[in-house]
Design an enzyme around this catalytic site. Structure first.
Site, short mmCIF file in Angstrom:
data_model
loop_
_atom_site.label_atom_id
_atom_site.label_comp_id
_atom_site.label_asym_id
_atom_site.label_seq_id
_atom_site.Cartn_x
_atom_site.Cartn_y
_atom_site.Cartn_z
CG ASN A 152 -35.99 68.11 43.76
OD1 ASN A 152 -36.63 68.67 42.88
ND2 ASN A 152 -36.53 67.74 44.90
CD GLU A 249 -47.06 69.73 44.94
OE1 GLU A 249 -46.51 69.50 46.03
OE2 GLU A 249 -48.19 69.27 44.67
CB CYS A 283 -39.95 68.76 48.40
SG CYS A 283 -40.83 67.51 47.45
CD GLU A 457 -47.10 68.70 40.89
OE1 GLU A 457 -46.08 68.22 41.41
OE2 GLU A 457 -47.06 69.44 39.88
P1 NAD Z 1 -36.42 77.87 43.98
O1 NAD Z 1 -37.62 78.34 44.70
O2 NAD Z 1 -35.16 78.61 44.15
O3 NAD Z 1 -36.71 77.85 42.40
C1 NAD Z 1 -37.77 77.11 41.85
C2 NAD Z 1 -38.05 77.61 40.45
O4 NAD Z 1 -38.66 78.90 40.52
C3 NAD Z 1 -36.82 77.76 39.55
O5 NAD Z 1 -37.14 77.31 38.26
C4 NAD Z 1 -36.60 79.28 39.56
O6 NAD Z 1 -35.94 79.75 38.41
C5 NAD Z 1 -38.01 79.79 39.63
N1 NAD Z 1 -38.18 81.14 40.16
C6 NAD Z 1 -37.42 81.80 41.07
N2 NAD Z 1 -37.93 83.01 41.32
C7 NAD Z 1 -39.05 83.14 40.57
C8 NAD Z 1 -40.02 84.18 40.41
N3 NAD Z 1 -39.96 85.33 41.08
N4 NAD Z 1 -41.05 83.94 39.55
C9 NAD Z 1 -41.16 82.78 38.88
N5 NAD Z 1 -40.26 81.78 38.99
C10 NAD Z 1 -39.22 81.95 39.83
O7 NAD Z 1 -36.26 76.32 44.36
P2 NAD Z 1 -35.08 75.32 44.00
O8 NAD Z 1 -33.86 75.72 44.81
O9 NAD Z 1 -34.96 75.20 42.53
O10 NAD Z 1 -35.66 73.95 44.55
C11 NAD Z 1 -35.60 73.58 45.89
C12 NAD Z 1 -36.91 73.86 46.59
O11 NAD Z 1 -37.97 73.23 45.89
C13 NAD Z 1 -36.96 73.29 48.00
O12 NAD Z 1 -37.57 74.21 48.87
C14 NAD Z 1 -37.83 72.07 47.85
O13 NAD Z 1 -38.47 71.65 49.02
C15 NAD Z 1 -38.78 72.49 46.80
N6 NAD Z 1 -39.37 71.33 46.13
C16 NAD Z 1 -40.69 71.03 46.36
C17 NAD Z 1 -41.27 69.91 45.77
C18 NAD Z 1 -42.71 69.56 46.01
O14 NAD Z 1 -43.27 68.84 45.20
N7 NAD Z 1 -43.35 70.02 47.05
C19 NAD Z 1 -40.50 69.10 44.94
C20 NAD Z 1 -39.16 69.43 44.73
C21 NAD Z 1 -38.62 70.55 45.33
#
Ligand code: NAD
Length: 483
Positions: A152, A249, A283, A457
């Site tokens: 995002n 996060e 998020c 962060e």
């Molecule tokens: P996701 O969990 O599907 O993926 C996040 C990242 O993790 C990607 O780069 C993915 O390739 C990687 N990943 C997936 N499996 C992994 C593994 N087993 N080991 C290591 N890396 C792995 O999330 P998304 O769909 O990309 O993003 C949306 C989510 O992110 C939502 O839940 C949102 O709330 C959260 N988010 C949180 C924040 C925050 O700061 N708290 C900010 C933005 C988004």
């Protein structure tokens, strides 16, 4: 502008390609067109990045904080000079409106580089007197840090992790989300143009398996993930088995509580910012909007009226203020939640469907009469879907707001100062807002409690998560020993 990067990866100060990795098409969400292709990192590429980071880190940590900070601040200036070009790329990568990306992405990344660049020279230890003896502490780098991003805010996440890591003397390997791989490469390029020595900020592309390889590698000392809770649980567990430091996060289902004495226009504005900015793909969004019964209808009326101000269209057009979902997959997830909201009996106030135009657009959607047990009140949707719930008692709404495993953010709108602080004090959330929603300046700590995360962060807090303290006892007299 060309959206195809020079190569897929950036390692040891240069672009690197290896087309034997799995092909990852990059899709512009407003049209569905493929705008670039990158390749997932092979084991050889991952190895190269880890070796480069390991080799470069110690000399970087030995430089003075002032020298490190100067490079970060120079990179911040360069990002600001190139803001327009970087914002256009961010819009291609994510589909977010240029109107937003011009003010919220590269600029926010530059803020982080400037802030942590400024802090770098202040990272000192303590002197602790012990009579004649004393203890001193030294704040040391962790070593090699891995950053893993969500889709995002690709530029912002690359900088929010990179800036404090580098300020503290670490090296970083950043793996962007496979959905938005383009922007982090620009961050790496600019950091090196600003004078960052080779090997200190590397970008490798790939899906979850590449992230997992990095997390499991013994050369890595710290992992910072921005992603969903299920991914967070896997990454945290993998990091724990190597006793690595973590920042998590993760997702949220945050409450926004609007009391009957609130300024209605501001409350509606807060709810709009907290649900529809970036088409709801934030998020910390306040997706459970608890509105006091006395003002519910007036709130919904003003909300519906103001939603008419949403301008959908090509996000590269600066007049557009509402873009598509990042991907067809995400659009499908959001539409399934909307269908559940309808099935489970929530009252649809506006939107509720895919928009009949090119790209992955879902109309800004508001459901009223949502109850706590409905799926749309329980699960993170990560799209433009606001759930409005009723309440009439302060203690009751606090209990309901806290009845979730998540704990990222929370907001309250009221003109009653003492109530505002009392309610925020009782809410289980890390990043909170009074008469506002979703402000996230670099000066403020950002992060969640409960399942929403570990660590913080931004702000001085981030320093704790990218460094460790060595304590040194200094004896001035003789050593006493039993024998
Ligand atoms: P996701 O969990 O599907 O993926 C996040 C990242 O993790 C990607 O780069 C993915 O390739 C990687 N990943 C997936 N499996 C992994 C593994 N087993 N080991 C290591 N890396 C792995 O999330 P998304 O769909 O990309 O993003 C949306 C989510 O992110 C939502 O839940 C949102 O709330 C959260 N988010 C949180 C924040 C925050 O700061 N708290 C900010 C933005 C988004």
């Amino acid at each position: 502008m060309t959206t195809q990067p020079t190569a897929s990866h950036f390692i040891n100060g240069a672009y690197v390609e290896d087309t034997s990795g799995t092909e990852i098409p990059v899709i512009f969400p407003a049209t569905g067109e493929v705008i670039a292709t990158v390749y997932s990192a092979t084991p050889a590429i991952i190895d190269q990045a880890l070796d480069a980071a390991k080799a470069a880190q110690k000399a970087w940590a030995k430089m003075t904080g002032t020298e490190r900070g100067r490079i970060l601040r120079r990179a911040a200036d360069m990002i600001r000079e190139r803001n327009h070009e970087l914002s256009v790329l961010e819009t291609y990568d994510t589909g977010k409106p240029l109107q937003e990306t011009l003010v919220a992405d590269a600029t926010s990344g530059a803020d982080a580089l400037e802030y942590f660049g400024g802090l770098a020279a202040t990272l000192t230890g303590e002197h602790i007197p012990m009579g004649e003896d004393w203890v001193y502490t030294v704040r040391e780098a962790l070593g090699v840090c891995v950053g893993i991003g969500a889709w995002n805010y690709p530029t912002q996440i690359a900088c929010w992790k990179g800036a404090p890591a580098l300020a503290c003397g670490n090296a970083m390997i950043f793996k962007p989300s496979e959905t938005t791989p383009l922007c982090a490469l620009k961050v790496a390029e600019i950091l090196h143009e600003a004078g960052l020595p080779a090997g200190l900020y590397n970008v490798v592309q790939g899906l979850g398996d590449v992230g997992a390889s990095l997390v499991n590698d013994p050369r890595v000392d710290k992992v910072s993930l921005t992603g969903s809770v299920p991914t967070g649980k896997k990454v945290y567990a993998a990091a724990a088995s190597g006793m690595k430091h973590v920042t998590m996060e993760l997702g949220g289902k945050s409450p926004l509580i609007i009391f009957d004495d609130a300024d209605i226009e501001n409350a509606v504005g807060g709810a709009i910012n907290g649900n529809f900015y970036s088409s709801g793909q934030v998020c910390s969004n306040g997706t459970r909007v608890f509105v006091h019964k006395n003002i519910k209808e007036v709130f919904l009326k003003r909300l519906s009226e103001r939603l008419e101000g949403a301008v959908l269209g090509n996000p590269l057009d600066e007049a557009v203020n509402f873009g598509p979902m990042v991907s067809e997959r995400q659009m499908g997830i959001v539409l399934d939640y909307i269908a559940k909201g309808k099935e489970e009996g929530a009252r649809l106030i506006s939107g509720g469907e895919r928009v009949d135009m090119e790209g992955f657009f879902v109309a800004p959607t508001v459901f009223a009469d949502v109850t706590d047990e409905m799926t749309i009140a329980q699960e993170e949707i990560f799209g433009p879907v606001m759930a409005v719930l009723d309440f009439d008692d302060e203690d009751d709404v606090i209990a309901r707001a806290n009845a979730t495993d998540f704990g990222l953010s929370a907001g309250v709108f009221t003109r009653d100062l003492t109530r505002a602080h009392r309610v925020i004090g009782a809410l289980e959330a890390g990043s909170c807002f009074i008469n506002s929603y979703n402000d996230a300046p670099v000066e403020a700590p950002f992060g969640g409690v409960k399942a929403s995360g570990v660590g913080r962060e931004n702000s001085k807090e981030a320093i704790q998560h990218y460094s460790q303290v060595k304590s040194v006892y200094v004896r001035m007299g003789d050593v006493e020993a039993a024998f």
